[in-house]
Design an enzyme around this catalytic site. Structure first.
Site, short mmCIF file in Angstrom:
data_model
loop_
_atom_site.label_atom_id
_atom_site.label_comp_id
_atom_site.label_asym_id
_atom_site.label_seq_id
_atom_site.Cartn_x
_atom_site.Cartn_y
_atom_site.Cartn_z
N GLU A 15 0.99 -1.13 -0.05
CA GLU A 15 0.00 0.11 0.15
C GLU A 15 0.87 1.25 -0.12
O GLU A 15 1.93 1.35 0.65
CB GLU A 15 -0.88 0.22 1.34
CG GLU A 15 -1.74 1.34 1.30
CD GLU A 15 -2.89 1.43 2.10
OE1 GLU A 15 -2.99 0.50 3.05
OE2 GLU A 15 -3.94 2.16 2.21
N CYS B 274 -6.77 1.18 2.46
CA CYS B 274 -7.65 2.27 2.55
C CYS B 274 -7.38 3.39 1.23
O CYS B 274 -8.02 4.00 0.53
CB CYS B 274 -7.32 3.39 3.83
SG CYS B 274 -8.15 2.50 5.24
N ASN C 60 -12.48 -2.99 0.33
CA ASN C 60 -11.44 -2.85 1.23
C ASN C 60 -12.04 -2.71 2.71
O ASN C 60 -12.49 -1.64 3.05
CB ASN C 60 -10.33 -2.13 1.16
CG ASN C 60 -9.49 -1.80 2.19
OD1 ASN C 60 -8.58 -2.83 2.32
ND2 ASN C 60 -9.35 -0.88 3.00
N GLU C 61 -12.25 -3.86 3.27
CA GLU C 61 -12.69 -3.79 4.89
C GLU C 61 -13.81 -2.44 4.87
O GLU C 61 -13.95 -1.87 5.68
CB GLU C 61 -11.74 -3.40 5.75
CG GLU C 61 -10.80 -2.33 5.81
CD GLU C 61 -9.82 -2.37 6.85
OE1 GLU C 61 -9.66 -1.04 7.76
OE2 GLU C 61 -9.07 -3.21 7.15
O1 AHR Z 1 -2.54 -1.65 6.33
C1 AHR Z 1 -2.80 -0.27 7.01
C2 AHR Z 1 -4.43 0.15 6.73
O2 AHR Z 1 -5.15 -0.94 7.45
C3 AHR Z 1 -5.05 -0.42 5.44
O3 AHR Z 1 -4.99 0.79 4.57
C4 AHR Z 1 -6.49 -0.67 5.68
O4 AHR Z 1 -7.03 -1.54 4.83
C5 AHR Z 1 -6.43 -0.95 7.06
O5 AHR Z 1 -7.21 -0.37 7.99
#
Ligand code: AHR
Length: 859
Positions: A257, A459, A586-587
């Protein structure tokens, strides 16, 4: 379980039942203004409405999920009723700004379903909503007030569709909030008479959580006490290879990321910071006034001005550029890179820029690399001619090592020049790719042997608000035409490292690409566009959004005769990338807004590209509403794989080794896309690494359910870290791997395709002892090697005995690798390798707090 039962008995005994539980009690359900109103819904009970018992110290059964972490997520004046459907419905206010309230429902007050945030269309804002059921009309009535002191009502039958708001008389607003004197002060909420089991379940839920917390927060700091007097332990490992199970061939990978400067200033090898002059105040939400188009740039010298213009840009996606107006030569435009520009003696650097000369004349521009310590490092003169943007390139050869170099651009005659996309790239990138990756960092990641790379987030993938969703099409093609983006971690994404570069890197290291795209909704913590909840891409724009995803598949895999296959080919990759996986979401907060969009995307990909494995999402943790609701959607749609995330203390990983053993094998497979063991202070040390190593044995054991797994996050630049711990830290010149990295690497290098079940007979019968020894034995079908991984998270050595008869040839050679440290806090522990010979039945001592990998060679 016995322990839990004992705990409950004691706790309830505190209320003096002496075995005689009441049939029914009064239940007080309330919220408070503590912690800005972010503590959610609490409960207390009483037999007589006089003496109240708090359940936990204001334990929260549900919290608001609306808006930003920290500042929002407020549950103001919750109002709860039991509907004719026997379901508890709760509405609450969210903030003082917006015309929106919240609703959630629960059958038992313990498990709360998905939240919704219905907008209302009247008033200045939506305050103190109260809820009642109108039996005659057969609908629920929500009455709220606003800052102007007026009252409004909306009605609904199902909490999905609502009437338009209408203004009502003040008398229509019946405040159902009752003030109660609790042991810790006054609170307002609602009182209901409920059967004892209702209150009892709330009590037990709290107690179970307490018990689980006590297990989760077990750390090695308590080991001296926990294991006082413990002698070395014997462990006999019995293998049952006849019950071998397949393991996914992509079990371990990495999650990249762009967080912690992982891309610009990190893996992406560009050395000029803000090369496109596109840094913007909004990247940092206006908190940093210096973070603008001039960031990292300055003017040194006199008789020259440096301004930012946007009238006639190189490309519409890249609006800003620098204008230097020189009356008399001498001054230079300076860029200091990302904490200085690191260069190496004798190496070649590609310098390029876009330039034009406003009067259409020609001028010379001197390019210099200069260091305070090492002096002039490289120099070249470039000609700028003509009033139209042109690319100018040169190669600089550096004469000395430096970490603090800066780039200087000096007009050599009076002139007015416009400059953009000012770039300096080492020729030595990973695999010498143009627009490539920093070689040492890319290699460190490759050394993990990841079977896949998930990118670009996290995120970052779903973004902070609709406008911040990461759109893959904006990240391919000529660099000057890519669309830079605010990075929600508080900086800027040039997207120079874009989809093409991600795919190429995956190919270069033999990892499956796993792009993650937003499920039509941005991050659940989004605040842009009014500070509100995640919202969603308007449904009338969703077709186009879905098409973008289908286009991605064509871009990655399509023939060069297809529209998007041709774009890939033109970028230099005629061969398809062979994309197999796509992550959607994503979550995310699992709401109706999410479900509608996810379903649309999922169905479209499934229909057009059944060959692609779609990975869905089930929230940010291992349990709770988003997890349950996400799984429900996945089961309903038969999503092949879902992405689970959990960052937990080491104790959680130790005490939940059966997490996947308990999974239903007929449901979706799991991608554990983000996990890490978190200790207070968030170190990456031997303790966290061993907890992860131990848990990874359970993932191998459940390789039939867990398809993929990746630690998170991967990279962090020192001095620019928003999140800890990470797997790899780095500065401009040094790559610092962690103990957790060593674990990931050992698993990556010692993956198996078959799991050979084992049982461990431990000489000590304590549960805490047995849980700290874990073993996984796998066979690699290619090499036929048998690999034994054993974790000892005890403060004493463990003497193991393993019978490998019929599985490996007698006297086989093995490589034994042991990871141990000076203490569990050790952050520098490194694995040590040795060669051993394996008899049929062999013994091996596992040092205290260690991870051992024994790779028995077939040949
Ligand atoms: O890994 C860091 C963050 O943790 C990621 O962006 C998100 O998916 C999670 O909340």
């Amino acid at each position: 379980m016995k322990k839990i039962a004992l705990l409950f008995t004691l706790f309830i005994g505190q209320y003096c039942f002496a075995g005689n539980e009441p049939d029914s009690v009064y239940l007080f359900i309330y919220g408070t203004t503590k912690n800005g109103g972010r503590d959610g819904l609490h409960a207390a009970w009483s037999r007589d409405k006089q003496q109240w018992f708090l359940i936990g110290d204001e334990f929260s059964y549900v919290r608001s999920d609306y808006g930003r972490w920290g500042s929002e997520k407020r549950m103001m004046n919750p109002c709860i009723i039991k509907g004719p459907d026997n379901v508890w419905h709760c509405v609450w206010g969210l903030n003082e700004r917006e015309l929106v309230f919240a609703h959630a429902a629960s059958a038992d007050l313990v498990y709360w379903g998905r939240q919704s945030y219905p907008p209302v269309n009247k008033g200045t804002n939506c305050l103190r909503p109260v809820l009642r059921y109108d039996e005659k009309a057969g609908h629920y009535v929500i009455t709220y007030t606003d800052a102007a002191g007026k009252y409004y009502q909306v009605t609904t039958k199902d909490f999905k569709t609502y009437s338009a708001a209408s203004e009502v008389a003040a008398g229509e607003y019946v405040d159902q909030h009752i003030s109660v004197n609790l042991p810790n002060g006054h609170a307002t909420g609602q009182i209901y008479r409920v059967a004892w089991p209702v209150a009892d379940k709330l009590v037990k839920t709290y107690e179970l959580k307490q018990y689980r917390n006590s297990k989760d927060y077990e750390t090695t700091a308590q080991d001296a006490q926990r294991f006082a007097g413990l002698k070395p332990v014997d462990a006999k490992i019995v293998l049952t290879p006849e019950n071998a199970k397949p393991i996914s061939n992509v079990l371990t990978g990495v999650f990249f990321e762009d967080i912690n400067y992982a891309a610009d200033g990190g893996l992406y090898a560009e050395l000029i910071q803000n090369r496109d002059f596109e840094y913007a105040l909004s990247d940092r939400e206006g908190h940093d006034k210096s973070w603008n188009s001039t960031y990292a740039w300055s003017l040194k010298g006199d008789n020259t001005t440096f301004a930012i213009d946007s009238v006639a840009p190189v490309h519409i996606n890249n609006l800003h550029y620098a204008v230097l107006e020189t009356k008399a030569p001498g001054a230079a435009l300076v860029n200091t890179g990302f904490d200085g520009i690191p260069v190496k003696k004798g190496e070649l650097y590609d310098f390029s820029l876009f330039a034009k000369q406003s009067e259409g004349k020609s001028t010379k521009l001197q390019v210099r690399l200069v260091s305070d310590k090492a002096g002039l490092l490289a120099q070249a003169n470039l000609s700028i001619a003509g009033a139209n943007w042109k690319t100018i390139k040169t190669v600089l050869t550096v004469t000395a090592d430096a970490e603090d170099a800066r780039l200087e651009l000096q007009p050599l005659s009076p002139t007015r020049v416009a400059l953009d996309m000012i770039s300096l790239f080492p020729q030595k990138t990973f695999k010498n790719r143009k627009n490539g990756l920093r070689a040492d960092l890319a290699q460190a990641v490759a050394d993990i042997h990841p079977r896949f790379i998930r990118f670009p987030g996290g995120c970052v993938a779903h973004g902070d608000g609709l406008g911040n969703i990461y759109r893959w099409k904006n990240t391919i093609g000529p660099l000057e035409a890519r669309k830079p983006l605010r990075n929600l971690w508080g900086y800027h994404q040039s997207v120079g490292l874009g989809y093409f570069e991600y795919f190429r890197y995956c190919e270069d290291i033999g990892a499956e690409p796993l792009p993650v795209l937003a499920a039509g909704v941005p991050c659940q913590n989004s605040a842009t566009g009014g500070g509100g909840q995640q919202g969603g891409i308007p449904m009338n724009e969703m077709d186009a959004y879905v098409q973008d995803m289908l286009d991605l598949i064509e871009w990655a895999n399509g023939d060069i005769k297809t529209k998007w296959g041709k774009v890939r080919a033109e970028a230099g990759h005629p061969k398809p990338f062979n994309l197999k996986y796509i992550g959607i979401g994503n979550e995310d907060l699992i709401t109706d807004v999410f479900e509608e969009r996810f379903t649309m995307i999922f169905n479209a990909i499934k229909a057009k590209h059944p060959e692609i494995t779609v990975i869905g999402t089930v929230g940010p943790t291992y349990e709770g509403t988003d997890y349950e609701e996400g799984w429900e959607i996945a089961s309903k749609l038969q999503v092949p794989v879902v992405d689970e995330h959990y960052y937990q203390p080491p104790g959680w990983f130790i005490n939940n080794q059966d997490y996947y053993d308990r999974y239903d094998r007929s449901k979706s497979k799991v991608y554990l896309g983000e996990y890490a063991a978190h200790l207070p202070g968030r170190p990456n040390n031997l303790e966290t690494a061993l907890a992860e190593a131990l848990y990874l044995t359970t993932l191998e054991r459940n390789g039939d359910v867990v398809h993929m797994a990746s630690y998170a996050p991967l990279l962090a630049k020192e001095g620019h870290t928003q999140w800890n711990p990470n797997l790899i830290y780095f500065n401009n010149t040094i790559v610092k791997t962690t103990v957790g990295y060593q674990v990931q690497k050992l698993y990556g290098m010692n993956a198996g395709t078959e799991y050979l079940p084992n049982s461990i007979n431990v000489s000590n019968n304590q549960d805490a002892v047995k849980k700290r020894i874990a073993c996984s034995v796998v066979r690699d079908s290619l090499s036929k090697d048998v690999i034994i991984k054993i974790v000892n998270l005890l403060p004493v050595p463990v003497n193991t005995e393993i019978d490998v008869k019929n599985m490996v040839a007698a006297g086989a050679q093995a490589i034994k690798t042991v990871l141990q440290g000076s203490s569990t806090a050790d952050k520098m522990a490194m694995p040590v390798e040795s060669t051993i010979t394996i008899p049929e039945k062999f013994t091996n001592e596992l040092p205290a707090y260690s991870f051992t990998v024994i790779r028995v060679k077939a040949k």
